[in-house]
Design a protein around this motif. Structure first.
Motif, PDB file in Angstrom:
ATOM      1  N   ASN A  63      41.058  29.536  23.756  1.00 22.60           N
ATOM      2  CA  ASN A  63      41.291  30.837  24.417  1.00 22.60           C
ATOM      3  C   ASN A  63      40.320  31.069  25.567  1.00 22.60           C
ATOM      4  N   GLN A  64      39.100  30.570  25.397  1.00 25.94           N
ATOM      5  CA  GLN A  64      38.143  30.718  26.492  1.00 25.94           C
ATOM      6  C   GLN A  64      38.585  29.916  27.725  1.00 25.94           C
ATOM      7  N   ALA A  65      39.103  28.701  27.453  1.00 26.75           N
ATOM      8  CA  ALA A  65      39.597  27.874  28.546  1.00 26.75           C
ATOM      9  C   ALA A  65      40.815  28.533  29.217  1.00 26.75           C
ATOM     10  N   ALA A  66      41.637  29.191  28.389  1.00 21.76           N
ATOM     11  CA  ALA A  66      42.804  29.877  28.955  1.00 21.76           C
ATOM     12  C   ALA A  66      42.371  31.039  29.871  1.00 21.76           C
ATOM     13  N   MET A  67      41.291  31.718  29.479  1.00 14.21           N
ATOM     14  CA  MET A  67      40.782  32.802  30.313  1.00 14.21           C
ATOM     15  C   MET A  67      40.275  32.264  31.644  1.00 14.21           C
ATOM     16  N   TYR A  68      39.539  31.145  31.587  1.00 16.21           N
ATOM     17  CA  TYR A  68      39.053  30.538  32.823  1.00 16.21           C
ATOM     18  C   TYR A  68      40.221  30.095  33.715  1.00 16.21           C
ATOM     19  N   ASP A  69      41.292  29.555  33.055  1.00 11.08           N
ATOM     20  CA  ASP A  69      42.447  29.124  33.847  1.00 11.08           C
ATOM     21  C   ASP A  69      43.160  30.307  34.518  1.00 11.08           C
ATOM     22  N   ALA A  70      43.104  31.517  33.880  1.00 15.81           N
ATOM     23  CA  ALA A  70      43.806  32.682  34.433  1.00 15.81           C
ATOM     24  C   ALA A  70      43.032  33.358  35.565  1.00 15.81           C
ATOM     25  N   MET A  71      41.717  33.080  35.646  1.00 16.23           N
ATOM     26  CA  MET A  71      40.899  33.748  36.668  1.00 16.23           C
ATOM     27  C   MET A  71      41.348  33.440  38.099  1.00 16.23           C
ATOM     28  N   PRO A  72      41.640  32.183  38.481  1.00 16.47           N
ATOM     29  CA  PRO A  72      42.089  31.931  39.863  1.00 16.47           C
ATOM     30  C   PRO A  72      43.378  32.673  40.211  1.00 16.47           C
ATOM     31  N   ARG A  73      44.291  32.741  39.227  1.00 18.17           N
ATOM     32  CA  ARG A  73      45.531  33.460  39.503  1.00 18.17           C
ATOM     33  C   ARG A  73      45.259  34.955  39.718  1.00 18.17           C
ATOM     34  N   THR A  74      44.331  35.476  38.891  1.00 17.13           N
ATOM     35  CA  THR A  74      43.995  36.905  39.042  1.00 17.13           C
ATOM     36  C   THR A  74      43.333  37.164  40.395  1.00 17.13           C
ATOM     37  N   HIS A  75      42.404  36.268  40.783  1.00 19.72           N
ATOM     38  CA  HIS A  75      41.740  36.410  42.081  1.00 19.72           C
ATOM     39  C   HIS A  75      42.744  36.319  43.224  1.00 19.72           C
ATOM     40  N   ALA A  76      43.679  35.408  43.084  1.00 15.53           N
ATOM     41  CA  ALA A  76      44.677  35.246  44.141  1.00 15.53           C
ATOM     42  C   ALA A  76      45.531  36.507  44.277  1.00 15.53           C
ATOM     43  N   PHE A  77      45.915  37.061  43.120  1.00 18.28           N
ATOM     44  CA  PHE A  77      46.706  38.296  43.161  1.00 18.28           C
ATOM     45  C   PHE A  77      45.892  39.458  43.755  1.00 18.28           C
ATOM     46  N   ALA A  78      44.605  39.517  43.373  1.00 21.73           N
ATOM     47  CA  ALA A  78      43.740  40.580  43.916  1.00 21.73           C
ATOM     48  C   ALA A  78      43.571  40.421  45.416  1.00 21.73           C
ATOM     49  N   ASN A  79      43.373  39.195  45.876  1.00 22.80           N
ATOM     50  CA  ASN A  79      43.242  38.960  47.318  1.00 22.80           C
ATOM     51  C   ASN A  79      44.514  39.347  48.058  1.00 22.80           C
ATOM     52  N   GLN A  80      45.647  38.996  47.432  1.00 23.81           N
ATOM     53  CA  GLN A  80      46.918  39.348  48.043  1.00 23.81           C
ATOM     54  C   GLN A  80      47.079  40.869  48.145  1.00 23.81           C
ATOM     55  N   ALA A  81      46.688  41.564  47.048  1.00 20.08           N
ATOM     56  CA  ALA A  81      46.775  43.028  47.070  1.00 20.08           C
ATOM     57  C   ALA A  81      45.841  43.618  48.112  1.00 20.08           C
ATOM     58  N   ALA A  82      44.608  43.067  48.188  1.00 18.32           N
ATOM     59  CA  ALA A  82      43.646  43.575  49.176  1.00 18.32           C
ATOM     60  C   ALA A  82      44.153  43.331  50.598  1.00 18.32           C
ATOM     61  N   TYR A  83      44.714  42.159  50.822  1.00 18.25           N
ATOM     62  CA  TYR A  83      45.240  41.840  52.155  1.00 18.25           C
ATOM     63  C   TYR A  83      46.378  42.797  52.521  1.00 18.25           C
ATOM     64  N   GLY A  84      47.268  43.039  51.535  1.00 22.89           N
ATOM     65  CA  GLY A  84      48.366  43.957  51.790  1.00 22.89           C
ATOM     66  C   GLY A  84      47.863  45.374  52.091  1.00 22.89           C
ATOM     67  N   MET A  85      46.837  45.816  51.318  1.00 26.89           N
ATOM     68  CA  MET A  85      46.278  47.154  51.568  1.00 26.89           C
ATOM     69  C   MET A  85      45.594  47.210  52.936  1.00 26.89           C
ATOM     70  N   MET A  86      44.915  46.104  53.300  1.00 24.19           N
ATOM     71  CA  MET A  86      44.233  46.085  54.593  1.00 24.19           C
ATOM     72  C   MET A  86      45.249  46.158  55.730  1.00 24.19           C
ATOM     73  N   VAL A  87      46.331  45.410  55.584  1.00 23.51           N
ATOM     74  CA  VAL A  87      47.353  45.425  56.629  1.00 23.51           C
ATOM     75  C   VAL A  87      47.966  46.821  56.759  1.00 23.51           C
ATOM     76  N   SER A  88      48.283  47.426  55.597  1.00 26.07           N
ATOM     77  CA  SER A  88      48.876  48.765  55.647  1.00 26.07           C
ATOM     78  C   SER A  88      47.889  49.782  56.227  1.00 26.07           C
ATOM     79  N   SER A  89      46.592  49.620  55.905  1.00 23.19           N
ATOM     80  CA  SER A  89      45.584  50.538  56.450  1.00 23.19           C
ATOM     81  C   SER A  89      45.457  50.373  57.956  1.00 23.19           C
ATOM     82  N   VAL A  90      45.466  49.099  58.424  1.00 25.03           N
ATOM     83  CA  VAL A  90      45.366  48.854  59.860  1.00 25.03           C
ATOM     84  C   VAL A  90      46.576  49.443  60.576  1.00 25.03           C
ATOM     85  N   ILE A  91      47.754  49.266  59.984  1.00 27.06           N
ATOM     86  CA  ILE A  91      48.957  49.830  60.597  1.00 27.06           C
ATOM     87  C   ILE A  91      48.871  51.356  60.650  1.00 27.06           C
ATOM     88  N   ALA A  92      48.411  51.952  59.512  1.00 26.97           N
ATOM     89  CA  ALA A  92      48.295  53.417  59.484  1.00 26.97           C
ATOM     90  C   ALA A  92      47.264  53.905  60.500  1.00 26.97           C
TER      91      ALA A  92
END
Length: 621
Positions: A164-193
């Motif tokens: 389970n610990q290894a599974a948590m480590y494996d899920a971290m890159p996916r979570t980071h990628a999703f967070a980066n994607q969300a941050a990028y989307g928010m940044m783009v929307s903020s810049v547009i606004a």
């Protein structure tokens, strides 16, 4: 879209919708990120926590069995800990079963269940030996049978922990990628606004702020007198309508200004014609004592051949230093125009003597700042000549009165003494009445003669150093009997070390005696009259205060005028002709002093006069 209201509503509606869209997008991204983190916690973290707690409960069960095999611990207590941790093990095992989501964990879960069943059987066998008291055998059984099963079970739990610990480590890159994607989307929307907000701000500035600033600047320029300016009309909204109305207003103002200028010039010409043709001299200066206007009277008397004097300093045009000092004194804020002007100014021109009464006026602007000074020299030459003729007439009349009055007094005295024969009662009353009238006429002639000498400057006075206290004592000594007869109390308060004054003792004594006599006349029996003397700034102040009837406010302004008498209803004897205070005023002003009165009906009066001290006079008598 032709009104400011519609433009503002549309702009802010678009910005609000844009802000709502950016907000919903951010909420969606945060919700997705939270869901992924929650799945990780639910699927893996709970299994990690369950595996760790199963190992801990297994370890405590081993400790309880070993403690019981030593024979030192209470078997009941050891057994209680064992069963308590067995329940904890099953609790965390069930938690691990509920959180298992990966297929690889199901065989491991079954293995843990089987291994713990074997551990329970071996533990029960060991506890049976402990119950029989075979502690050494039980301890040996623990190491031979229980401990290997316990180690195998611990390894299985550790394996579950690691998976389970290894599974948590494996899920971290996916979570980071999703967070980066969300941050990028928010940044783009903020810049547009932000970009759209800047565009809206610039548009609002161009539509509203810039025209308003231009309108404000034009208003300032028009306020400064530039009425030929126009405002460009760039829209059909309220700003455009205001611009059109403003242009119409400037046109009307321009026409009004032309009309007003013509009226002002006409009024100016009228005023100058009036000022130039009056018999009084007029001088007007600005805040820097530069001449604004002189009328011909002033030009002929003080500045012949000066030409156009406007804008020139007053001292360069007017050669008479008295006028320059008079105007300069009016510029001092701590000196009022009344204090800075003399009674009369006399000028000699082409063999003629002219008398003027100066009148000064400060001219201030709307903010209270000094704009200039207006000096009007009122021509009183004829009045002064008439006054001199009047004084000469009074002096002549007084001289002419004295000879017959002396003869009449002698005749009345002879008759009153009975030298020519005895008098009956009625004749005695008539002679006494004639004697009183002769006394009044003699006093009137003496006062008129003294007043005419004072006004004409022909009165011969002596200047000598006087002790103020001695002068006061000398003045009131003849009045002591009257104080006693009327039942009045006299108080004299003289400040110790009072400086000496330089004056004529007879004249100053006459002033004090006159003031005390008036106080005697208007104070009822039982009252008090106080004569004070004290040192003031560069002067000696003498006051005569009584507790008498007082003077009504309407009489205070004219109390020192000639032939003014203020009579009280209780006066039993006829008063004077009203020259005493006028003479006192002339005497005090002769020495550069001033005299005044403070009074109120029923509260008595205080007559005060001040005599300036000579320069360098000592501070002690």
């Amino acid at each position: 879209m032709n009104t400011i209201r519609a433009k503002i509503i549309l702009t802010f509606t678009c910005l609000m919708l844009l802000s709502l869209a950016a907000g919903f997008w951010s909420i969606y991204n945060f919700y997705g990120l939270g869901t992924k983190v929650n799945n990780i916690l639910r699927d893996n973290y709970q299994s990690v926590l369950a595996a760790e707690n199963m190992m801990k409960s297994l370890e405590r069960q081993d400790i309880a069995l070993l403690d019981a095999s030593e024979g030192e611990a209470d078997p009941r207590a050891s057994g209680g800990k064992f069963w308590e941790n067995r329940d904890l093990f099953f609790y965390w095992y069930n938690e691990a079963v509920r959180s298992v989501s990966m297929p690889a964990q199901e065989p491991l879960r079954d293995s843990i269940r089987t291994a713990y069943g074997l551990y329970a059987v071996t533990a029960d066998s060991m506890r049976a030996r402990l119950d029989q008291g075979a502690f050494l055998e039980a301890k040996q059984y623990y190491y031979d049978a229980v401990r290997p099963v316990s180690d195998r079970l611990r390894n299985l739990c550790l394996r579950l922990f690691e998976i389970n610990q290894a599974a948590m480590y494996d899920a971290m890159p996916r979570t980071h990628a999703f967070a980066n994607q969300a941050a990028y989307g928010m940044m783009v929307s903020s810049v547009i606004a932000l970009g759209l907000s800047v565009i809206a701000m610039l548009w609002l500035t161009r539509v509203f702020i810039t025209p308003a600033e231009q309108l404000t600047e034009r208003v300032k320029q028009i306020g400064a007198g530039k009425l030929d300016l126009k405002i460009d009309v760039l829209s059909d909204d309220e700003i455009g309508q205001l611009s059109r109305e403003f242009n119409k207003m400037t046109e009307r103002l321009k026409r009004f200004e032309q009309i007003n200028i013509e009226k002002i010039l006409s009024e100016k010409r009228k005023s100058e014609a009036i000022v130039d043709n009056i018999s009084d001299g007029v001088i007007m200066t600005d805040a820097r004592m530069r001449i604004l206007h002189l009328n011909p009277v002033v030009t002929d008397l003080f500045a012949p051949g000066a030409g156009d004097a406007a804008g020139r300093p007053l001292a360069d045009v007017i050669r008479d230093e008295r006028i320059v000092r008079l105007v300069r004194a009016c510029y001092q804020e701590n000196i009022s125009p009344e204090e800075s002007r003399p009674g009369f100014l006399e000028f000699e021109n082409e063999g003629g003597l002219y008398s003027f009464k100066p009148r000064l006026t400060r001219i201030v602007d709307s903010e209270g700042s000094l704009f200039g000074v207006l000096l009007v020299l009122q021509d009183v030459t004829q009045f002064r000549e008439l006054d001199r003729m009047k004084s000469d007439f009074i002096a002549t009349l007084s001289h002419e009165f004295r000879t017959p009055l002396t003869s009449i007094n002698m005749t009345v005295d002879i008759l009153n003494q009975g030298i020519l024969g005895p008098l009956n009662g009625r004749q005695k009353e008539l002679i006494d009445s004639a004697k009183e009238d002769c006394f009044r006429l003699t006093k009137l002639a003496r006062e008129l003669l003294q007043l005419s000498k004072l006004e004409s400057g022909k009165l011969q006075v002596k200047n000598e150093e006087l002790d103020v206290q001695g002068v006061i004592q000398f003045s009131i000594r003849p009045l002591q009997l009257q104080f006693a007869e009327k039942g009045l109390r006299l108080q004299i308060e003289v400040e110790p070390g009072l400086p000496r004054i330089v004056a004529d003792e007879q004249q100053i004594s006459w002033v004090i005696s006159n003031l005390v006599t008036n106080a005697l006349k208007h104070t009822d029996s039982g009252g008090t009259i106080t004569v004070r003397a004290r040192h003031d700034v560069n002067a000696v102040l003498i006051e005569v205060e009584d507790t008498g009837h007082g003077i009504a406010p309407e009489h205070l302004a004219k109390i020192f005028d000639k032939f003014v008498q203020i009579k009280h209803v209780s006066d039993a004897t006829p008063g004077s002709v009203g020259l005493g205070l006028a003479i006192a005023k002339e005497i005090v002003e002769l020495y550069g002093g001033r005299i005044w009165v403070q009074s109120a009906p029923g509260k008595g009066s205080t007559f005060s006069f001040m005599l300036p001290l000579p320069v360098g006079m000592g501070a002690t008598a």
